[in-house]
Scaffold this motif. Structure first.
Motif, PDB file in Angstrom:
ATOM      1  N   HIS A  59       0.618  -1.138   0.069  1.00 46.03           N
ATOM      2  CA  HIS A  59      -0.274   0.117  -0.275  1.00 46.03           C
ATOM      3  C   HIS A  59       0.789   1.196   0.015  1.00 46.03           C
ATOM      4  O   HIS A  59       0.457   2.310   0.346  1.00 46.03           O
ATOM      5  N   LYS A  60       2.118   1.270  -0.448  1.00 42.12           N
ATOM      6  CA  LYS A  60       2.953   2.380  -0.572  1.00 42.12           C
ATOM      7  C   LYS A  60       2.457   3.188  -1.864  1.00 42.12           C
ATOM      8  O   LYS A  60       1.590   2.570  -2.736  1.00 42.12           O
ATOM      9  N   ILE A  61       2.799   4.155  -1.665  1.00 39.66           N
ATOM     10  CA  ILE A  61       2.339   5.419  -3.038  1.00 39.66           C
ATOM     11  C   ILE A  61       3.313   5.277  -4.022  1.00 39.66           C
ATOM     12  O   ILE A  61       4.716   5.434  -3.718  1.00 39.66           O
ATOM     13  N   LEU A  62       2.988   4.770  -5.062  1.00 35.28           N
ATOM     14  CA  LEU A  62       3.911   4.590  -6.340  1.00 35.28           C
ATOM     15  C   LEU A  62       3.246   5.264  -7.564  1.00 35.28           C
ATOM     16  O   LEU A  62       2.173   5.157  -8.100  1.00 35.28           O
ATOM     17  N   TYR A  63       4.246   6.464  -7.906  1.00 32.91           N
ATOM     18  CA  TYR A  63       3.631   7.218  -9.066  1.00 32.91           C
ATOM     19  C   TYR A  63       4.490   6.874 -10.513  1.00 32.91           C
ATOM     20  O   TYR A  63       5.672   6.129 -10.248  1.00 32.91           O
ATOM     21  N   ASN A  64       3.798   6.841 -11.229  1.00 33.34           N
ATOM     22  CA  ASN A  64       4.194   6.559 -12.743  1.00 33.34           C
ATOM     23  C   ASN A  64       4.152   7.765 -13.716  1.00 33.34           C
ATOM     24  O   ASN A  64       3.017   8.176 -13.928  1.00 33.34           O
ATOM     25  N   ARG A  65       5.356   8.215 -14.329  1.00 31.74           N
ATOM     26  CA  ARG A  65       5.621   9.228 -15.091  1.00 31.74           C
ATOM     27  C   ARG A  65       6.082   8.878 -16.502  1.00 31.74           C
ATOM     28  O   ARG A  65       6.754   9.819 -17.119  1.00 31.74           O
ATOM     29  N   GLY A  66       6.010   7.635 -16.831  1.00 31.16           N
ATOM     30  CA  GLY A  66       6.295   6.994 -18.014  1.00 31.16           C
ATOM     31  C   GLY A  66       5.557   7.804 -19.244  1.00 31.16           C
ATOM     32  O   GLY A  66       4.380   7.994 -19.234  1.00 31.16           O
ATOM     33  N   ILE A  67       6.305   8.054 -20.265  1.00 29.90           N
ATOM     34  CA  ILE A  67       5.597   8.618 -21.465  1.00 29.90           C
ATOM     35  C   ILE A  67       6.129   7.945 -22.647  1.00 29.90           C
ATOM     36  O   ILE A  67       7.193   7.861 -23.014  1.00 29.90           O
ATOM     37  N   GLY A  68       5.106   7.208 -23.330  1.00 26.95           N
ATOM     38  CA  GLY A  68       5.689   6.556 -24.695  1.00 26.95           C
ATOM     39  C   GLY A  68       6.206   7.229 -25.615  1.00 26.95           C
ATOM     40  O   GLY A  68       5.881   8.411 -25.920  1.00 26.95           O
ATOM     41  N   GLY A  69       7.320   6.888 -26.343  1.00 25.02           N
ATOM     42  CA  GLY A  69       7.974   7.486 -27.434  1.00 25.02           C
ATOM     43  C   GLY A  69       9.195   8.251 -26.973  1.00 25.02           C
ATOM     44  O   GLY A  69       9.921   8.939 -27.758  1.00 25.02           O
ATOM     45  N   THR A  70       9.357   8.571 -25.776  1.00 21.97           N
ATOM     46  CA  THR A  70      10.069   9.419 -25.181  1.00 21.97           C
ATOM     47  C   THR A  70      11.594   9.013 -25.476  1.00 21.97           C
ATOM     48  O   THR A  70      11.955   7.853 -25.113  1.00 21.97           O
ATOM     49  N   THR A  71      12.729   9.961 -25.848  1.00 24.66           N
ATOM     50  CA  THR A  71      14.001   9.528 -25.774  1.00 24.66           C
ATOM     51  C   THR A  71      14.642  10.294 -24.807  1.00 24.66           C
ATOM     52  O   THR A  71      14.151  11.087 -23.990  1.00 24.66           O
ATOM     53  N   THR A  72      15.916   9.944 -24.515  1.00 21.17           N
ATOM     54  CA  THR A  72      16.758  10.473 -23.477  1.00 21.17           C
ATOM     55  C   THR A  72      16.749  12.127 -23.702  1.00 21.17           C
ATOM     56  O   THR A  72      16.877  12.793 -22.718  1.00 21.17           O
ATOM     57  N   ASP A  73      16.982  12.619 -24.850  1.00 19.76           N
ATOM     58  CA  ASP A  73      16.875  14.005 -25.128  1.00 19.76           C
ATOM     59  C   ASP A  73      15.453  14.647 -24.570  1.00 19.76           C
ATOM     60  O   ASP A  73      15.617  15.513 -23.644  1.00 19.76           O
ATOM     61  N   GLU A  74      14.418  13.957 -24.831  1.00 15.29           N
ATOM     62  CA  GLU A  74      13.146  14.417 -24.468  1.00 15.29           C
ATOM     63  C   GLU A  74      13.036  14.468 -23.019  1.00 15.29           C
ATOM     64  O   GLU A  74      12.575  15.293 -22.331  1.00 15.29           O
ATOM     65  N   PHE A  75      13.674  13.094 -22.350  1.00 16.48           N
ATOM     66  CA  PHE A  75      13.332  13.138 -20.811  1.00 16.48           C
ATOM     67  C   PHE A  75      14.376  14.144 -20.275  1.00 16.48           C
ATOM     68  O   PHE A  75      13.723  14.880 -19.215  1.00 16.48           O
ATOM     69  N   LEU A  76      15.328  14.633 -20.646  1.00 12.25           N
ATOM     70  CA  LEU A  76      16.081  15.728 -20.253  1.00 12.25           C
ATOM     71  C   LEU A  76      15.472  17.112 -20.317  1.00 12.25           C
ATOM     72  O   LEU A  76      15.523  18.002 -19.417  1.00 12.25           O
ATOM     73  N   ALA A  77      14.706  17.331 -21.517  1.00 16.85           N
ATOM     74  CA  ALA A  77      13.790  18.357 -21.556  1.00 16.85           C
ATOM     75  C   ALA A  77      13.063  18.802 -20.668  1.00 16.85           C
ATOM     76  O   ALA A  77      12.585  19.635 -20.265  1.00 16.85           O
ATOM     77  N   HIS A  78      12.566  17.759 -20.286  1.00 18.16           N
ATOM     78  CA  HIS A  78      11.196  17.687 -19.299  1.00 18.16           C
ATOM     79  C   HIS A  78      11.471  17.010 -18.081  1.00 18.16           C
ATOM     80  O   HIS A  78      10.710  16.432 -17.449  1.00 18.16           O
ATOM     81  N   ILE A  79      12.716  17.050 -17.448  1.00 21.35           N
ATOM     82  CA  ILE A  79      13.166  16.388 -16.314  1.00 21.35           C
ATOM     83  C   ILE A  79      12.428  16.688 -15.115  1.00 21.35           C
ATOM     84  O   ILE A  79      12.129  15.847 -14.271  1.00 21.35           O
ATOM     85  N   HIS A  80      12.061  18.039 -15.028  1.00 20.10           N
ATOM     86  CA  HIS A  80      11.233  18.422 -13.799  1.00 20.10           C
ATOM     87  C   HIS A  80       9.950  17.608 -13.820  1.00 20.10           C
ATOM     88  O   HIS A  80       9.493  17.235 -12.840  1.00 20.10           O
ATOM     89  N   THR A  81       9.087  17.629 -14.943  1.00 13.68           N
ATOM     90  CA  THR A  81       7.812  17.014 -14.959  1.00 13.68           C
ATOM     91  C   THR A  81       8.117  15.641 -14.686  1.00 13.68           C
ATOM     92  O   THR A  81       7.076  15.040 -13.990  1.00 13.68           O
ATOM     93  N   VAL A  82       8.940  14.908 -15.261  1.00 10.76           N
ATOM     94  CA  VAL A  82       8.878  13.346 -15.374  1.00 10.76           C
ATOM     95  C   VAL A  82       9.698  12.787 -14.070  1.00 10.76           C
ATOM     96  O   VAL A  82       9.766  11.459 -13.918  1.00 10.76           O
TER      97      VAL A  82
END
Length: 223
Positions: A59-82
């Motif tokens: 019953h721990k809180i587990l958040y999921n912020r996966g986004i299909g199609g994301t590259t490492t460039d996009e992950f870095l660009a939106h690292i605060h959100t994800v």
């Protein structure tokens, strides 16, 4: 790129990513800090981690912020959100498989992936030094399934199991260098040949929830 931009000017997949990031931004404002985060691309987005956890009495809180199609460039660009905005106590990362493709700039895809992954970890360490970081191994593929769609066949020309294994080995070295833990969760989802088990596979790449149950079992000691 703003959501108000003419939808005809961007692809359906890019629009979906934009909408999902905006949704995560809204959710991040009300999320509890210091919880457990799962983040990455589609292989993480499709991981029903909270439902599987509850079914196992966790019953721990587990958040999921996966986004299909994301590259490492996009992950870095939106690292605060994800990642950063949630200030997780633990984070499980599966990002980079969308980088496994020929690049127009001539750089070898693996060099680019590893460079970006290290940058992600350095930013994470800088902003959240107390967060426990778990780097998840890339899952195997299965290129031998009937009726594999053309886009998957094209991807499998580069995203081979040999390439995935080699990159996993290099990620394990990176994890040690950066003080993270590398977790190989693949034992329960591979067949005798080392392919993704056919009964778990959607099209040779993405997986059904039964596969994620096996992955989750491997993660239990770290939750």
């Amino acid at each position: 790129m703003a959501l108000s931009q003419n939808r005809e000017e961007i692809s359906e997949s890019e629009l979906r990513k934009q909408v999902l990031r905006r949704s995560y931004q809204d959710l991040n404002r009300i999320a509890r800090k210091g919880q457990i985060l799962f983040t990455g691309s589609s292989l993480m987005e499709q991981f029903p981690v909270q439902e599987i956890a509850l079914s196992m009495g966790i019953h721990k809180i587990l958040y999921n912020r996966g986004i299909g199609g994301t590259t490492t460039d996009e992950f870095l660009a939106h690292i605060h959100t994800v990642l950063l905005d949630l200030e997780p106590s633990k984070v499980f990362i599966n990002i980079g498989t969308n980088d496994i493709a020929p690049r127009s700039d001539g750089e070898f895809w693996q060099d680019h992936l590893l460079k970006n992954y290290e940058t992600i970890l350095r930013i994470l360490r800088e902003h959240l030094p107390d967060t426990q970081v778990y780097m998840m191994a890339y899952y195997p593929i299965n290129p031998n399934l009937p009726n594999t769609p053309l886009w998957a066949k094209t991807a499998f020309q580069v995203r081979t199991n040999a390439a995935l294994r080699d990159t996993n080995e290099k990620l394990a070295v990176l994890a040690e260098k950066m003080g993270c833990r590398f977790i190989d969760c693949n034992a329960g989802i591979v067949d005798e040949a080392g392919n993704q088990r056919a009964e778990f596979s959607q099209e040779g790449m993405h997986m059904y929830p039964a596969a994620y149950v096996e992955v989750f079992k491997a993660l239990l000691p770290y939750l």
